[in-house]
Motif scaffolding. Sequence first.
Motif, PDB file in Angstrom:
ATOM      1  N   GLY A 111       0.791  -1.224   0.000  1.00 52.86           N
ATOM      2  CA  GLY A 111       0.000   0.000   0.000  1.00 52.86           C
ATOM      3  C   GLY A 111       0.819   1.268   0.000  1.00 52.86           C
ATOM      4  N   SER A 116       3.101   1.815  -8.432  1.00 51.63           N
ATOM      5  CA  SER A 116       2.615   2.979  -9.183  1.00 51.63           C
ATOM      6  C   SER A 116       3.726   3.999  -9.399  1.00 51.63           C
ATOM      7  N   GLU A 221      -5.742   2.631   3.641  1.00 53.59           N
ATOM      8  CA  GLU A 221      -6.692   3.054   2.617  1.00 53.59           C
ATOM      9  C   GLU A 221      -6.360   2.441   1.260  1.00 53.59           C
ATOM     10  N   ARG A 222      -5.086   2.440   0.904  1.00 50.16           N
ATOM     11  CA  ARG A 222      -4.691   1.904  -0.398  1.00 50.16           C
ATOM     12  C   ARG A 222      -4.855   0.392  -0.451  1.00 50.16           C
ATOM     13  N   ASN A 223      -4.598  -0.270   0.662  1.00 49.30           N
ATOM     14  CA  ASN A 223      -4.772  -1.721   0.680  1.00 49.30           C
ATOM     15  C   ASN A 223      -6.242  -2.090   0.519  1.00 49.30           C
ATOM     16  N   ALA A 224      -7.141  -1.260   1.051  1.00 52.05           N
ATOM     17  CA  ALA A 224      -8.573  -1.551   0.937  1.00 52.05           C
ATOM     18  C   ALA A 224      -9.055  -1.491  -0.507  1.00 52.05           C
ATOM     19  N   GLU A 225      -8.321  -0.777  -1.357  1.00 48.99           N
ATOM     20  CA  GLU A 225      -8.691  -0.671  -2.767  1.00 48.99           C
ATOM     21  C   GLU A 225      -8.185  -1.843  -3.591  1.00 48.99           C
ATOM     22  N   ARG A 226      -7.382  -2.702  -2.995  1.00 48.64           N
ATOM     23  CA  ARG A 226      -6.817  -3.831  -3.733  1.00 48.64           C
ATOM     24  C   ARG A 226      -7.810  -4.981  -3.780  1.00 48.64           C
ATOM     25  N   SER A 227      -7.499  -5.936  -4.675  1.00 51.96           N
ATOM     26  CA  SER A 227      -8.310  -7.137  -4.785  1.00 51.96           C
ATOM     27  C   SER A 227      -7.403  -8.336  -4.988  1.00 51.96           C
ATOM     28  N   ARG A 231      -4.462  -8.147  -1.688  1.00 53.45           N
ATOM     29  CA  ARG A 231      -5.130  -7.441  -0.599  1.00 53.45           C
ATOM     30  C   ARG A 231      -4.918  -8.222   0.691  1.00 53.45           C
ATOM     31  N   ASP A 234      -6.191  -5.921   7.525  1.00 54.88           N
ATOM     32  CA  ASP A 234      -5.710  -4.695   8.179  1.00 54.88           C
ATOM     33  C   ASP A 234      -4.634  -5.011   9.209  1.00 54.88           C
TER      34      ASP A 234
END
Length: 283
Positions: A111, A116, A221-227, A231, A234
Amino acid sequence: MQHAVGSPLPPPHQPGHGPATGWSPAAQHPVPPNAGAHQGPVPAPPPPPAPGYPAPPPGPAPACAPPAPETTGHVPLPPGGPVAMPTAPHAASAPDPAGTTLAVLLIGPAGAGKTSVAKYWADHRRVPTAHISLDDVREWVRSGFADPQSGWNDNSEAQYRLARRTCGFAARNFLANGISCILDDAVFPDRPVVGLGGWKRHVGPGLLPVVLLPGLEIVLERNAERSGNRRLTDDEVARIHGRMAGWYGSGLPIIDNSQLDIPQTAQVLNDVLSRSIASPPQW
């Protein structure tokens, strides 16, 4: 007599069979009747070979001239080797990392934005640059993949080491052929043999490590957007982030990109690399 290997020997000179001179194996296979009506005139036989040289193998006449020698063939590539330390320029101004061939290792927790930033940085350089993600290489294993969500064990460590060695091999070959590399990996400061020391062995002493370490709330927050298998829970993200804090005081450059977007982080990365080229970190 027909031999087991090679072309058949020419027939002996006998009355009614014509001279042996100019004989070729193709003469042993007569043309079927009426074949010429559909295939056109039979091409003239090749001239007899010079004394002491074998006749060329039979085959159809080329329809067109062969391609020029320079249009095909093997392109020699320099072999890869350990990446040496970059040489700082003698000019008074700071070195420009955007135009220098470099090997960079971007470290950070899940994350942190490593992939990126690495892709953006590689896309916006003036010299050829490759991005090598250890996670991508690990996922080359399909059946039997050691899923990080299952925890760290002997199997996951073996696949990690194999992926890191593969990345190092690729980086050395890219660098030997004038292509810069940026690699990204979640390297832990408390496991130098598995992490940073391994990268140094596989790439070389010229590898420039930089730590990307935003705040915990950002990586959550960024990890929550992963799949998928990238992912994490927490709790696992918080545990990894806490271990990454050990890089403070290590002497490696650290970028807190909590309030920076990707282009801004890439610009700070260039500034950090400029200082690293002038004064390489001790690691």
